[in-house]
Motif scaffolding. Structure first.
Motif, PDB file in Angstrom:
ATOM      1  N   TYR A 181       0.807  -1.126   0.014  1.00  0.00           N
ATOM      2  CA  TYR A 181      -0.120   0.084  -0.126  1.00  0.00           C
ATOM      3  C   TYR A 181       0.863   1.186   0.037  1.00  0.00           C
ATOM      4  CZ  TYR A 181      -3.029   3.837   1.614  1.00  0.00           C
ATOM      5  OH  TYR A 181      -3.720   4.990   1.920  1.00  0.00           O
ATOM      6  N   ASN A 184       2.628   1.807  -3.445  1.00  0.00           N
ATOM      7  CA  ASN A 184       1.950   1.928  -4.546  1.00  0.00           C
ATOM      8  C   ASN A 184       0.257   2.567  -4.526  1.00  0.00           C
ATOM      9  OD1 ASN A 184       3.272  -0.283  -6.592  1.00  0.00           O
ATOM     10  ND2 ASN A 184       3.234  -1.306  -4.789  1.00  0.00           N
ATOM     11  N   CYS A 185      -0.064   2.752  -3.293  1.00  0.00           N
ATOM     12  CA  CYS A 185      -1.572   3.310  -3.294  1.00  0.00           C
ATOM     13  C   CYS A 185      -1.690   4.603  -2.423  1.00  0.00           C
ATOM     14  CB  CYS A 185      -2.356   2.020  -2.608  1.00  0.00           C
ATOM     15  SG  CYS A 185      -1.962   0.454  -3.120  1.00  0.00           S
ATOM     16  N   TYR A 217     -11.095  -6.571  -4.383  1.00  0.00           N
ATOM     17  CA  TYR A 217      -9.853  -7.201  -5.240  1.00  0.00           C
ATOM     18  C   TYR A 217      -9.957  -6.849  -6.554  1.00  0.00           C
ATOM     19  CZ  TYR A 217      -9.074 -10.030  -0.967  1.00  0.00           C
ATOM     20  OH  TYR A 217      -8.778 -10.565   0.213  1.00  0.00           O
ATOM     21  N   ALA A 220      -9.352  -3.406  -7.617  1.00  0.00           N
ATOM     22  CA  ALA A 220      -7.970  -3.063  -7.445  1.00  0.00           C
ATOM     23  C   ALA A 220      -6.989  -3.626  -8.506  1.00  0.00           C
ATOM     24  CB  ALA A 220      -7.490  -3.488  -6.094  1.00  0.00           C
ATOM     25  N   ILE A 221      -7.466  -4.593  -8.791  1.00  0.00           N
ATOM     26  CA  ILE A 221      -6.523  -5.488  -9.786  1.00  0.00           C
ATOM     27  C   ILE A 221      -6.955  -4.949 -11.217  1.00  0.00           C
ATOM     28  CG2 ILE A 221      -6.225  -7.841 -10.914  1.00  0.00           C
ATOM     29  CD1 ILE A 221      -6.554  -8.942  -8.145  1.00  0.00           C
ATOM     30  N   LYS A 230      -4.159  -2.042 -10.390  1.00  0.00           N
ATOM     31  CA  LYS A 230      -2.792  -2.102  -9.718  1.00  0.00           C
ATOM     32  C   LYS A 230      -2.384  -0.619  -9.224  1.00  0.00           C
ATOM     33  CE  LYS A 230      -2.459  -6.780 -11.076  1.00  0.00           C
ATOM     34  NZ  LYS A 230      -1.500  -7.895 -11.866  1.00  0.00           N
ATOM     35  N   LEU A 236       2.717  -5.189 -10.234  1.00  0.00           N
ATOM     36  CA  LEU A 236       2.406  -5.699  -8.994  1.00  0.00           C
ATOM     37  C   LEU A 236       1.680  -6.884  -9.339  1.00  0.00           C
ATOM     38  CD1 LEU A 236       2.608  -4.503  -6.263  1.00  0.00           C
ATOM     39  CD2 LEU A 236       0.329  -3.560  -6.486  1.00  0.00           C
ATOM     40  N   ASP A 238      -0.997 -10.081  -8.541  1.00  0.00           N
ATOM     41  CA  ASP A 238      -2.610 -10.057  -8.027  1.00  0.00           C
ATOM     42  C   ASP A 238      -2.431 -10.310  -6.341  1.00  0.00           C
ATOM     43  OD1 ASP A 238      -3.302  -9.973 -10.598  1.00  0.00           O
ATOM     44  OD2 ASP A 238      -4.458 -11.509 -10.663  1.00  0.00           O
ATOM     45  N   ASP A 240      -0.360  -9.715  -4.150  1.00  0.00           N
ATOM     46  CA  ASP A 240       0.071  -8.413  -3.727  1.00  0.00           C
ATOM     47  C   ASP A 240      -0.908  -7.212  -3.458  1.00  0.00           C
ATOM     48  OD1 ASP A 240       2.503  -9.233  -2.298  1.00  0.00           O
ATOM     49  OD2 ASP A 240       3.804  -8.227  -3.982  1.00  0.00           O
ATOM     50  N   THR A 241      -1.633  -7.214  -4.734  1.00  0.00           N
ATOM     51  CA  THR A 241      -2.767  -6.232  -4.870  1.00  0.00           C
ATOM     52  C   THR A 241      -3.839  -6.334  -3.700  1.00  0.00           C
ATOM     53  OG1 THR A 241      -2.433  -5.915  -7.087  1.00  0.00           O
ATOM     54  CG2 THR A 241      -3.950  -4.959  -6.406  1.00  0.00           C
ATOM     55  N   LYS A 242      -4.142  -7.591  -3.681  1.00  0.00           N
ATOM     56  CA  LYS A 242      -5.160  -8.267  -2.799  1.00  0.00           C
ATOM     57  C   LYS A 242      -4.667  -7.954  -1.504  1.00  0.00           C
ATOM     58  CE  LYS A 242      -7.121 -12.069  -5.344  1.00  0.00           C
ATOM     59  NZ  LYS A 242      -7.569 -13.313  -5.461  1.00  0.00           N
TER      60      LYS A 242
END
Ligand code: HEC
Ligand code: HEC
Length: 270
Positions: A181, A184-185, A217, A220-221, A230, A236, A238, A240-242
């Motif tokens: 997070y 990337n977020c 999920y 975000a993906i 992502k 990234l 899937d 890790d995104t989750k």
């Protein structure tokens, strides 16, 4: 004599002609004035914001309370019977739109045989002419479940209104999610820039949490309304995104009880 009189303009004629000439511009002025008065009247309408605010508060209240585990927060969830009477009966009492009729075993038999999970999923997401949550987006998952069980058990089933528990991420998962997070977020979701839901904004997250983790999920993906897939980092994974979503959800959930407490207190003083 009479000829002469016909061409002469009497004061009466003069007055009539003048007034006649004034009618058209007078009417125009009158209409303009009325137009302005109309505009002013509209401007004087009460500001609709308090109403919207109230609606939002009511939503926060029911949802926040259903999520909050705080024992001080009174439960306001409705029973299956109340849900049925208030919402589901609108169609299911009469069988409107081809809905299975209340207590009609012939209508419910095959449907009940699909099993509780399928019925729950159909009622939550909508199914043909059956609207999601019976058309009331404010109903919690548990309330919908209770409504279903009230109806299905009245037609011979023996279900219990339970919800599938979302698997809680482990501490290690959350730690990894926090790192993903941050890298990337956070750029958008810490600040709320470009309309991203701020992590601490309970109001923004409540409707999202209701959609369930699978929805989040996927959003975000694959990206969702202005939210880049992502977070814009296509390298990234899937997984890790989750984990980042898990972290976001955990943060958002911990912001909700605080937001729910204020209206809950107001309700308990009634
Ligand atoms: C606007 C009308 C309407 C309302 C309100 C409504 N339903 Fe339905 N419901 C339907 C219709 C129509 C069907 C049949 C859909 C089909 O099988 O194509 C249905 C079917 C269902 C089914 C069976 C789904 C299946 O898999 O066979 C369940 C369960 C259900 N409704 C639950 C509820 C609950 C709970 C509520 C109240 C919270 C509710 N409904 C309110 C119209 C409605
Ligand atoms: C460039 C800014 C930006 C970055 C970086 C970003 N997001 Fe978002 N995100 C958004 C915006 C904008 C929305 C949509 C808000 C809305 O629904 O109106 C959003 C929405 C979401 C949602 C809710 C889905 C929905 O339906 O609204 C999730 C979940 C989410 N982001 C996860 C992530 C994750 C996980 C990351 C990092 C891997 C990430 N975001 C990085 C801008 C960003």
């Amino acid at each position: 004599m009479s000829d002469h009189q016909m061409t002469q303009t009497t004061p009466k004629d003069f007055l009539a002609a003048t007034l006649g000439g004034l009618i058209a511009p007078g009417l125009t002025i009158f209409m303009i004035v009325m137009l302005f008065l109309g505009i002013q009247k509209n401007m004087g309408q009460p500001d609709p914001t308090p109403v919207a605010d109230k609606v939002v508060r009511e939503r926060i209240q029911s949802f926040g309370q259903s999520l909050a585990v705080d024992p001080n927060v009174p439960k306001v969830e409705l029973s299956g019977e109340q849900i049925y009477n208030e919402i589901c009966s609108g169609c299911h009492a009469s069988g409107a739109l081809g809905s299975p009729k209340f207590k009609e075993k012939a209508d419910w038999g095959k449907r009940n045989a699909q099993g509780y999970e399928v019925l729950l999923s159909h009622a939550l997401k909508g199914f043909n002419k059956m609207p999601a949550r019976g058309g009331d987006p404010d109903l919690s998952d548990l309330e919908v479940a209770r409504g279903i069980v009230y109806m299905t058990n009245a037609a011979g089933a023996n279900f219990e209104p339970v919800l599938k528990k979302e698997v809680e991420p482990s501490a290690a998962d959350l730690a990894r999610g926090k790192t993903v997070y941050a890298e990337n977020c956070a750029y958008c979701h810490d600040t709320g820039v470009t309309g991203a839901q701020k992590l601490t904004d309970a109001k923004a997250w409540m409707p999202l949490l209701k959609e369930g983790k699978d929805y989040l999920y996927n959003a975000a993906i694959n990206g969702s309304f202005g939210g880049p897939a992502k977070g814009g980092n296509l390298k990234l994974s899937d997984a890790d995104t989750k984990l980042a979503v898990d972290y976001m959800v955990a943060q958002a959930k911990s912001a909700i009880p605080a937001a729910a407490k204020a209206p809950a207190k107001a309700a308990s003083t009634k």
